[in-house]
Design a protein around this motif. Sequence first.
Motif, PDB file in Angstrom:
ATOM      1  N   VAL A 174       1.544  38.983 -23.489  1.00  0.00           N
ATOM      2  CA  VAL A 174       1.590  38.658 -24.919  1.00  0.00           C
ATOM      3  C   VAL A 174       2.810  37.789 -25.207  1.00  0.00           C
ATOM      4  O   VAL A 174       3.766  37.763 -24.437  1.00  0.00           O
ATOM      5  CB  VAL A 174       1.681  39.931 -25.804  1.00  0.00           C
ATOM      6  N   THR A 175       2.730  37.082 -26.316  1.00  0.00           N
ATOM      7  CA  THR A 175       3.890  36.348 -26.818  1.00  0.00           C
ATOM      8  C   THR A 175       4.474  37.140 -27.978  1.00  0.00           C
ATOM      9  O   THR A 175       3.746  37.589 -28.852  1.00  0.00           O
ATOM     10  CB  THR A 175       3.479  34.943 -27.302  1.00  0.00           C
ATOM     11  N   TRP A 176       5.780  37.332 -27.902  1.00  0.00           N
ATOM     12  CA  TRP A 176       6.477  38.098 -28.933  1.00  0.00           C
ATOM     13  C   TRP A 176       7.342  37.110 -29.712  1.00  0.00           C
ATOM     14  O   TRP A 176       8.109  36.360 -29.115  1.00  0.00           O
ATOM     15  CB  TRP A 176       7.322  39.156 -28.232  1.00  0.00           C
ATOM     16  N   MET A 188       9.466  35.301 -26.925  1.00  0.00           N
ATOM     17  CA  MET A 188       9.467  35.795 -25.541  1.00  0.00           C
ATOM     18  C   MET A 188       8.035  35.993 -25.081  1.00  0.00           C
ATOM     19  O   MET A 188       7.143  36.303 -25.869  1.00  0.00           O
ATOM     20  CB  MET A 188      10.206  37.126 -25.435  1.00  0.00           C
ATOM     21  N   LYS A 190       5.807  38.344 -22.566  1.00  0.00           N
ATOM     22  CA  LYS A 190       5.934  39.653 -21.931  1.00  0.00           C
ATOM     23  C   LYS A 190       4.672  39.950 -21.140  1.00  0.00           C
ATOM     24  O   LYS A 190       3.570  39.788 -21.652  1.00  0.00           O
ATOM     25  CB  LYS A 190       6.138  40.734 -23.004  1.00  0.00           C
ATOM     26  N   ARG A 191       4.876  40.348 -19.902  1.00  0.00           N
ATOM     27  CA  ARG A 191       3.729  40.733 -19.075  1.00  0.00           C
ATOM     28  C   ARG A 191       3.806  42.237 -18.817  1.00  0.00           C
ATOM     29  O   ARG A 191       4.856  42.761 -18.439  1.00  0.00           O
ATOM     30  CB  ARG A 191       3.737  39.962 -17.756  1.00  0.00           C
ATOM     31  N   PHE A 192       2.686  42.918 -19.017  1.00  0.00           N
ATOM     32  CA  PHE A 192       2.624  44.373 -18.825  1.00  0.00           C
ATOM     33  C   PHE A 192       1.727  44.659 -17.621  1.00  0.00           C
ATOM     34  O   PHE A 192       0.554  44.282 -17.622  1.00  0.00           O
ATOM     35  CB  PHE A 192       2.069  45.047 -20.075  1.00  0.00           C
ATOM     36  N   THR A 193       2.283  45.281 -16.628  1.00  0.00           N
ATOM     37  CA  THR A 193       1.526  45.566 -15.409  1.00  0.00           C
ATOM     38  C   THR A 193       1.331  47.066 -15.262  1.00  0.00           C
ATOM     39  O   THR A 193       2.290  47.842 -15.361  1.00  0.00           O
ATOM     40  CB  THR A 193       2.280  45.026 -14.176  1.00  0.00           C
ATOM     41  N   VAL A 547       3.457  51.804 -16.972  1.00  0.00           N
ATOM     42  CA  VAL A 547       3.450  50.383 -17.295  1.00  0.00           C
ATOM     43  C   VAL A 547       4.829  49.812 -16.988  1.00  0.00           C
ATOM     44  O   VAL A 547       5.838  50.366 -17.420  1.00  0.00           O
ATOM     45  CB  VAL A 547       3.108  50.153 -18.782  1.00  0.00           C
ATOM     46  N   VAL A 548       4.853  48.745 -16.230  1.00  0.00           N
ATOM     47  CA  VAL A 548       6.102  48.032 -15.960  1.00  0.00           C
ATOM     48  C   VAL A 548       5.991  46.666 -16.624  1.00  0.00           C
ATOM     49  O   VAL A 548       5.011  45.947 -16.415  1.00  0.00           O
ATOM     50  CB  VAL A 548       6.341  47.880 -14.448  1.00  0.00           C
ATOM     51  N   GLN A 549       6.985  46.339 -17.428  1.00  0.00           N
ATOM     52  CA  GLN A 549       6.896  45.060 -18.117  1.00  0.00           C
ATOM     53  C   GLN A 549       7.949  44.090 -17.627  1.00  0.00           C
ATOM     54  O   GLN A 549       9.006  44.489 -17.141  1.00  0.00           O
ATOM     55  CB  GLN A 549       7.043  45.264 -19.626  1.00  0.00           C
ATOM     56  N   THR A 550       7.609  42.813 -17.726  1.00  0.00           N
ATOM     57  CA  THR A 550       8.557  41.738 -17.437  1.00  0.00           C
ATOM     58  C   THR A 550       8.583  40.828 -18.656  1.00  0.00           C
ATOM     59  O   THR A 550       7.542  40.496 -19.200  1.00  0.00           O
ATOM     60  CB  THR A 550       8.103  40.930 -16.205  1.00  0.00           C
ATOM     61  N   ARG A 551       9.790  40.482 -19.100  1.00  0.00           N
ATOM     62  CA  ARG A 551       9.885  39.616 -20.293  1.00  0.00           C
ATOM     63  C   ARG A 551      10.804  38.445 -20.006  1.00  0.00           C
ATOM     64  O   ARG A 551      11.760  38.575 -19.246  1.00  0.00           O
ATOM     65  CB  ARG A 551      10.359  40.421 -21.509  1.00  0.00           C
ATOM     66  N   TRP A 552      10.504  37.333 -20.627  1.00  0.00           N
ATOM     67  CA  TRP A 552      11.333  36.136 -20.455  1.00  0.00           C
ATOM     68  C   TRP A 552      11.159  35.232 -21.679  1.00  0.00           C
ATOM     69  O   TRP A 552      10.153  35.297 -22.365  1.00  0.00           O
ATOM     70  CB  TRP A 552      10.964  35.397 -19.155  1.00  0.00           C
ATOM     71  N   HIS A 553      12.161  34.415 -21.912  1.00  0.00           N
ATOM     72  CA  HIS A 553      12.106  33.500 -23.057  1.00  0.00           C
ATOM     73  C   HIS A 553      11.121  32.375 -22.806  1.00  0.00           C
ATOM     74  O   HIS A 553      10.962  31.918 -21.685  1.00  0.00           O
ATOM     75  CB  HIS A 553      13.497  32.892 -23.321  1.00  0.00           C
TER      76      HIS A 553
END
Lengths: 554, 554
Positions: A174-176, A188, A190-193, A547-553
């Motif tokens: 998703v885009t936050w 940001m 964000k990917r939720f795995t 759930v493990v998430q990764t976030r980046w700008h």
Amino acid sequence: MSTDFFKVHQEVLEQAVAAAATRDYWSPYPESPSPRVYGETANEEGRAAFEAYHGKDFPLQLDGATGQFGKEVSPFGIELGIRYPQVPAATLIAQSQAALETWREAGPQAWAGVSVEILKRVNQRSFEMAYAVQHTTGQGFMMAFQAGGPHAQDRGLEAVAYAWNEMARIPGEVTWEKPQGKHDPIRMQKRFTIVPRGVALVIGCSTFPTWNGYPGFFASLATGNAVIVKPHPGAILPLAITVSIARDVLTEAGFDPNVVLLAVHDAGDDTAQTLALDPAVKIIDFTGSSANGNWLEAEASQAQVYTEKAGVNQVIIDSVDDFKSVARNLAFSFSLYSGQMCTAPQNIYVPRDGIATADGRMSFDEVAAGLAQAVAKLVADPARAVEITGAIQNAGTLERIETARKLGLPILADSQSLTHPQFEGAKVQTPLVLQADADNDVIMREWFGPIVFVVATDSTEHSLQLAQRTVIEHGALTLAAYTTDQSVAKQAEKAAERAGVSLSLNLTGAVFVNQTAAFSDFHGTGANPAANASLSDTAYVANRFRVVQTRWHV
Amino acid sequence: MSTDFFKVHQEVLEQAVAAAATRDYWSPYPESPSPRVYGETANEEGRAAFEAYHGKDFPLQLDGATGQFGKEVSPFGIELGIRYPQVPAATLIAQSQAALETWREAGPQAWAGVSVEILKRVNQRSFEMAYAVQHTTGQGFMMAFQAGGPHAQDRGLEAVAYAWNEMARIPGEVTWEKPQGKHDPIRMQKRFTIVPRGVALVIGCSTFPTWNGYPGFFASLATGNAVIVKPHPGAILPLAITVSIARDVLTEAGFDPNVVLLAVHDAGDDTAQTLALDPAVKIIDFTGSSANGNWLEAEASQAQVYTEKAGVNQVIIDSVDDFKSVARNLAFSFSLYSGQMCTAPQNIYVPRDGIATADGRMSFDEVAAGLAQAVAKLVADPARAVEITGAIQNAGTLERIETARKLGLPILADSQSLTHPQFEGAKVQTPLVLQADADNDVIMREWFGPIVFVVATDSTEHSLQLAQRTVIEHGALTLAAYTTDQSVAKQAEKAAERAGVSLSLNLTGAVFVNQTAAFSDFHGTGANPAANASLSDTAYVANRFRVVQTRWHV
């Protein structure tokens, strides 16, 4: 490119999710063993497949097997002589962990798709499974077919549906975008795995290896975990067939078959404990004794532990319209699979001064005698009776009947040994119905098997209090009440809610308190000592993955 | 007829459920302490309300109080002298159980409605709460306002939304109709009742009493449980205000205010243990040390236990575009509330042979020095620095800085005591930045507070391995990585997935690794030793209630 099992089964999965939400009747697996449903030759082929296993090595290749083992004897008297590959616990753990590495990357669609494909193939082999269940558990054929086959498959699919539904609620990416007034928003990605917990262990029981085993098996598999199935040494075959089918599907789908493994072992050794305490084991599903279940809950602290244990199921009789239909219904519940069900009623509470019926009052003694007569009538024809009672699964239950008989309580209906017209070695017993007083401690524990106590209470209010307290202290999977009085029905419902047990009201027809329907009835509440989980609900699946998430700008 | 708080708040609740599904930015509680948002007089009124508590009995009437107690001292140097009613543990349990009797009957809409109304009123008192949080935790005012106010309220609402969504999935009453071929179908009516587990205990921490306390508090309350709030003896006021508001709302809604109770006690006594082991306590939410959290998980076996404990948060620096922006971002993360955050980074892994930047390679020493310089620059102006660092909450953290300083490791930036321009008694410390080698065991434990290790590793691969292993063995709430290499980013993501920790990639702007946003970021994964639950997800709420069904023929 291997088959996309998710695409194949997406529709049935969505139907299952919808059914679990509406809780109306639904099943994709026909419960009728009719040739019109499963094919003209299905029964014979199933029987032949079952018989082909006898006295042979079961056709399952497991790497690292150190030998073949098996001592199953049919409660109907046939020595099965099937030998299964035996792999040491440490090897199983290592293989399971290795297989998890690719399985975990496959993601929810693959996990759910493979799971439903396994169920489909298990369903196609329902006759073979029926014979396997019959001759390990002692269930009569019809019950073995239905409860061991389609109904177990329903419970498996239900678990997959809950798991799928939970996983599908997590968006992939998703885009936050957070507004910053006049400035540009912060953006940001964000990917939720969804990640599995690890190795899951399923500890099977000897009476319902598939029905009680499938929910945990499929809940763990469908959430990306690798599963080690440890059957009860007395009921290996149904789960070995399941494991074999699962491994075929996994292989076809391009995965390591060791995602599903079989842990065969001898009774009384420490295989279960060793597996359960291994740090790699993160989920345990258990059905069995309270002692073992409580041990797992206390000791296997590295794992999520889901248990179904012993309990004291109770029936409150307050008032009835037609006593005969009540007695008929209860006599069937006492006799069905000789009470070797976690849901079978044990304590029947009847006020000492009797009950009201549409035909006037019945004394306690008349009620007690009426129940005993209904049992006697039900089992009068041995050929018909054995189809209901099946056979006694193990010697412990036979001994328990003997112990109960020697309690010194008035015997309302004695347990009789019946000769099975087809299997002369079958251990068949009709229900033992005893009379007891409410303050007798013997009714405060589970008497697993065809053992029933008709208990004299001071009043219906006393019955309700006793039932509530017994559930809270000793657990129960079922509670039933018979009353024509709306206010008593409401009191029973409140008692059930406070004790945390499901209630069946005025069952007099074709539904029995022992039975629950997948997608509609919750089996167990998880709110009393008999079980710490419910089959199935969200809580049963939601903690099997994380759930493990990764976030980046961006 | 009391207000139907569910009707009042249904829309915001549905928006919250939708936000948690899409995970885009959303909040109903403005984070800006601007007079335009909260009103021209809000700040002054909040401060006045806070100051009015000083040296007095806190305005909370609790039945059965045996005295008044309170020893809170602001980390900014003000003796608060607030006294709270102290009620013995056994009395609290009895009151809580009694209050549960009517609360449990109210049902999901009432539970959720009351919960959101409490949050709304807490929000209206965000300035008062900000001062209360500031002067118990030591947070700077802006952080105390945001993290202690609107952000905590967001996390509370998030928990209510998850709880509401789960409960709303259970139908109230359904008709079940099973076809019987040519015969009439079997028809049953089934009622599903959501029942609470019982008494819930919330054990607060001294650093984020509201942010860490609200999720468990509202998750339990919104699922029909009665809640006993046991604040840390050093940070009672924020939760006492919350409890006071909750009791007002409960009373207005026609419920027993004892549905929410406050357990005040002195540091070091056994109140927490006594409450935690009481058989009536069925849910425990805990934030604090690993020792206490692990004890609860092992000993309070009668309860569902949700813990957030210690961990070792790590940063992997592989390659960067602009090192200055990296250092600026990290220096802020080190300094923010003096690292007294469960999410603050501690170990910074930098390859021994340096990193690539857009301006060429930087040596390890240059990176280490650059981080230290960024810290020095950030805290150079004490008046500005104290707003970021806040004050040190307790003496243990001051001692820890001293212990770290004496480890004998090279000091890259020494921790300085700053004089607070407004509060002369404030204990303010700038970050201590040390250099360590990867094989030094000191980096394998949590150094809670403003203590950072810049760790020389053999390579980025080594950094990744070290990070993964450390999370698995010691837990972590955050992991950050800086890399311009897509394949390293992917490796970091895989390491995070296997270790079960959330990953922030290349944070160089206004988002910091310490911060998570409700409705979008999961706080904690529940998949590593730092926390056994995630704020918030379905697993966090689904086991706080159970479903009891009643079925009968129609």
